[in-house]
Design a protein around this motif. Structure first.
Motif, PDB file in Angstrom:
ATOM      1  N   ALA A 122       0.799  -1.226   0.000  1.00  0.00           N
ATOM      2  CA  ALA A 122       0.000   0.000   0.000  1.00  0.00           C
ATOM      3  C   ALA A 122       0.836   1.283   0.000  1.00  0.00           C
ATOM      4  N   PRO A 123       1.950   1.378   0.741  1.00  0.00           N
ATOM      5  CA  PRO A 123       2.711   2.628   0.751  1.00  0.00           C
ATOM      6  C   PRO A 123       3.257   2.950  -0.643  1.00  0.00           C
ATOM      7  N   PRO A 124       3.308   4.224  -1.006  1.00  0.00           N
ATOM      8  CA  PRO A 124       3.795   4.593  -2.336  1.00  0.00           C
ATOM      9  C   PRO A 124       5.316   4.582  -2.437  1.00  0.00           C
ATOM     10  N   ARG A 125       5.797   4.469  -3.662  1.00  0.00           N
ATOM     11  CA  ARG A 125       7.223   4.637  -3.928  1.00  0.00           C
ATOM     12  C   ARG A 125       7.513   6.129  -4.124  1.00  0.00           C
ATOM     13  N   VAL A 126       8.788   6.494  -4.038  1.00  0.00           N
ATOM     14  CA  VAL A 126       9.219   7.866  -4.305  1.00  0.00           C
ATOM     15  C   VAL A 126       9.737   7.916  -5.737  1.00  0.00           C
ATOM     16  N   ALA A 127       9.059   8.664  -6.599  1.00  0.00           N
ATOM     17  CA  ALA A 127       9.395   8.682  -8.019  1.00  0.00           C
ATOM     18  C   ALA A 127      10.825   9.120  -8.271  1.00  0.00           C
ATOM     19  N   GLU A 128      11.315  10.084  -7.499  1.00  0.00           N
ATOM     20  CA  GLU A 128      12.632  10.655  -7.754  1.00  0.00           C
ATOM     21  C   GLU A 128      13.790   9.761  -7.307  1.00  0.00           C
ATOM     22  N   CYS A 129      13.527   8.787  -6.452  1.00  0.00           N
ATOM     23  CA  CYS A 129      14.598   7.912  -5.970  1.00  0.00           C
ATOM     24  C   CYS A 129      14.970   6.891  -7.045  1.00  0.00           C
ATOM     25  N   PRO A 130      16.255   6.745  -7.378  1.00  0.00           N
ATOM     26  CA  PRO A 130      16.661   5.797  -8.412  1.00  0.00           C
ATOM     27  C   PRO A 130      16.374   4.340  -8.072  1.00  0.00           C
ATOM     28  N   VAL A 131      16.218   4.030  -6.787  1.00  0.00           N
ATOM     29  CA  VAL A 131      15.918   2.660  -6.359  1.00  0.00           C
ATOM     30  C   VAL A 131      14.739   2.694  -5.398  1.00  0.00           C
ATOM     31  N   ALA A 132      13.772   1.789  -5.600  1.00  0.00           N
ATOM     32  CA  ALA A 132      12.644   1.646  -4.680  1.00  0.00           C
ATOM     33  C   ALA A 132      12.331   0.164  -4.536  1.00  0.00           C
ATOM     34  N   MET A 133      12.283  -0.300  -3.298  1.00  0.00           N
ATOM     35  CA  MET A 133      12.057  -1.718  -3.033  1.00  0.00           C
ATOM     36  C   MET A 133      10.806  -1.892  -2.182  1.00  0.00           C
ATOM     37  N   GLU A 134       9.790  -2.513  -2.732  1.00  0.00           N
ATOM     38  CA  GLU A 134       8.571  -2.820  -1.977  1.00  0.00           C
ATOM     39  C   GLU A 134       8.854  -4.025  -1.083  1.00  0.00           C
ATOM     40  N   ALA A 135       8.451  -3.919   0.196  1.00  0.00           N
ATOM     41  CA  ALA A 135       8.828  -4.967   1.142  1.00  0.00           C
ATOM     42  C   ALA A 135       7.727  -5.211   2.166  1.00  0.00           C
ATOM     43  N   VAL A 136       7.781  -6.409   2.765  1.00  0.00           N
ATOM     44  CA  VAL A 136       6.863  -6.776   3.847  1.00  0.00           C
ATOM     45  C   VAL A 136       7.688  -7.200   5.053  1.00  0.00           C
ATOM     46  N   VAL A 137       7.132  -6.987   6.241  1.00  0.00           N
ATOM     47  CA  VAL A 137       7.824  -7.328   7.477  1.00  0.00           C
ATOM     48  C   VAL A 137       7.766  -8.840   7.706  1.00  0.00           C
ATOM     49  N   SER A 138       8.940  -9.443   7.916  1.00  0.00           N
ATOM     50  CA  SER A 138       9.010 -10.876   8.202  1.00  0.00           C
ATOM     51  C   SER A 138       9.152 -11.158   9.688  1.00  0.00           C
ATOM     52  N   ALA A 139       9.850 -10.260  10.397  1.00  0.00           N
ATOM     53  CA  ALA A 139      10.060 -10.460  11.827  1.00  0.00           C
ATOM     54  C   ALA A 139      10.438  -9.139  12.469  1.00  0.00           C
ATOM     55  N   VAL A 140      10.196  -9.038  13.763  1.00  0.00           N
ATOM     56  CA  VAL A 140      10.582  -7.861  14.539  1.00  0.00           C
ATOM     57  C   VAL A 140      11.407  -8.342  15.732  1.00  0.00           C
ATOM     58  N   HIS A 141      12.619  -7.812  15.873  1.00  0.00           N
ATOM     59  CA  HIS A 141      13.533  -8.247  16.915  1.00  0.00           C
ATOM     60  C   HIS A 141      13.839  -7.094  17.865  1.00  0.00           C
ATOM     61  N   PRO A 142      13.680  -7.271  19.160  1.00  0.00           N
ATOM     62  CA  PRO A 142      14.068  -6.217  20.101  1.00  0.00           C
ATOM     63  C   PRO A 142      15.590  -6.069  20.145  1.00  0.00           C
ATOM     64  N   VAL A 143      16.054  -4.857  20.351  1.00  0.00           N
ATOM     65  CA  VAL A 143      17.477  -4.561  20.465  1.00  0.00           C
ATOM     66  C   VAL A 143      17.748  -4.045  21.878  1.00  0.00           C
ATOM     67  N   ALA A 144      18.857  -4.485  22.478  1.00  0.00           N
ATOM     68  CA  ALA A 144      19.242  -4.097  23.840  1.00  0.00           C
ATOM     69  C   ALA A 144      18.184  -4.500  24.853  1.00  0.00           C
ATOM     70  N   ASP A 145      17.530  -5.615  24.590  1.00  0.00           N
ATOM     71  CA  ASP A 145      16.430  -6.047  25.455  1.00  0.00           C
ATOM     72  C   ASP A 145      16.920  -6.511  26.824  1.00  0.00           C
ATOM     73  N   GLU A 146      18.211  -6.818  26.911  1.00  0.00           N
ATOM     74  CA  GLU A 146      18.750  -7.294  28.193  1.00  0.00           C
ATOM     75  C   GLU A 146      19.022  -6.144  29.172  1.00  0.00           C
ATOM     76  N   ASP A 147      18.973  -4.903  28.671  1.00  0.00           N
ATOM     77  CA  ASP A 147      19.267  -3.732  29.482  1.00  0.00           C
ATOM     78  C   ASP A 147      17.963  -3.045  29.885  1.00  0.00           C
ATOM     79  N   PRO A 148      17.610  -3.046  31.175  1.00  0.00           N
ATOM     80  CA  PRO A 148      16.349  -2.420  31.600  1.00  0.00           C
ATOM     81  C   PRO A 148      16.231  -0.962  31.186  1.00  0.00           C
ATOM     82  N   ALA A 149      17.348  -0.249  31.092  1.00  0.00           N
ATOM     83  CA  ALA A 149      17.310   1.171  30.733  1.00  0.00           C
ATOM     84  C   ALA A 149      16.968   1.387  29.264  1.00  0.00           C
ATOM     85  N   GLN A 150      17.232   0.363  28.420  1.00  0.00           N
ATOM     86  CA  GLN A 150      16.987   0.505  26.979  1.00  0.00           C
ATOM     87  C   GLN A 150      15.868  -0.387  26.464  1.00  0.00           C
TER      88      GLN A 150
END
Length: 229
Positions: A122-150
């Motif tokens: 559904a999201p549009p491509r940017v006409a002026e950008c020389p490269v545009a890649m349509e993509a779907v999310v396969s997975a979401v991974h938390p980063v710094a999950d072991e640190d309570p502050a982050q």
């Protein structure tokens, strides 16, 4: 020849230079959002995107599972910079308020860029950008999950590319599916500053490997989504 000596330092960021990506996603009301970022890398037809969990783009990706990765050339640096310190979130998250961000609803208009319909998402491509890649999310991974502050603050999105579009000006002459590295001039962000890419500095041994040997199953899977026009 004297051997260089390393010095231990503690820089606030470790952005040594990566391509800028304009991620287009879809807001709750169906309008497009457009956000610049540079925490991205590719493995085959997959990409990993590092985003703040509370950003508008991250929330859109988690809700819809779709995006377009638009790669601007160095000539588009002024357009990309017009999106700096803007956010699609309203109200602006406290962390971004502290850094001077402000809300902009029409990101395409702010940047002076043109949305064009995508084929598989559904999201549009940017006409002026020389490269545009349509993509779907396969997975979401938390980063710094072991640190309570982050914990909960940063997410790494694994996305699978479904379609790759390029301007003919960067295609390798005589080839259907190859990019000409000498014609493609990506916009690079290094330590928050924008740069272009210089000429090749040395012949590459890896370049002797035919690109076809890297083709993975995701390409065939992408063809099953919808026929390439």
């Amino acid at each position: 020849m004297k051997t260089p000596v390393h010095t231990a330092i503690e820089p606030g960021i470790l952005y040594f230079g990566t391509p800028v990506v304009l991620i287009s996603s879809t807001n709750e009301d169906g309008s497009p959002n457009l956000a610049p970022m540079s925490s991205a890398f590719w493995l085959g037809w997959r990409a990993v995107l590092g985003l703040g969990a509370r950003s508008k783009t991250a929330r859109n990706l988690r809700r819809t599972g779709e995006c377009v990765l638009n790669l601007p050339s160095d000539a588009l640096a002024p357009a990309v910079d017009r999106l700096a310190l803007t956010t699609g979130s309203d109200p602006v998250p406290p962390g971004k308020q502290e850094r001077g961000y402000f809300h902009v609803a029409d990101k395409f208009g702010r940047a002076g860029l043109t949305p064009v319909p995508s084929e598989t998402v559904a999201p549009p491509r940017v006409a002026e950008c020389p490269v545009a890649m349509e993509a779907v999310v396969s997975a979401v991974h938390p980063v710094a999950d072991e640190d309570p502050a982050q914990r909960g603050g940063i997410l790494a999105f694994e996305v699978r590319v479904q379609r790759v579009f390029v301007h003919d000006s960067i295609r390798l002459p005589g080839s259907d599916d190859h990019i000409d590295p000498d014609a493609w001039r990506p916009l690079i962000m290094s330590f928050q500053k924008l740069y272009g890419l210089g000429p090749q500095v040395h012949p590459s041994t890896l370049a002797r490997i035919p690109e076809r040997l890297y083709r993975g199953p995701d390409i065939d899977r992408a063809r099953e989504i919808a026929p390439v026009r």
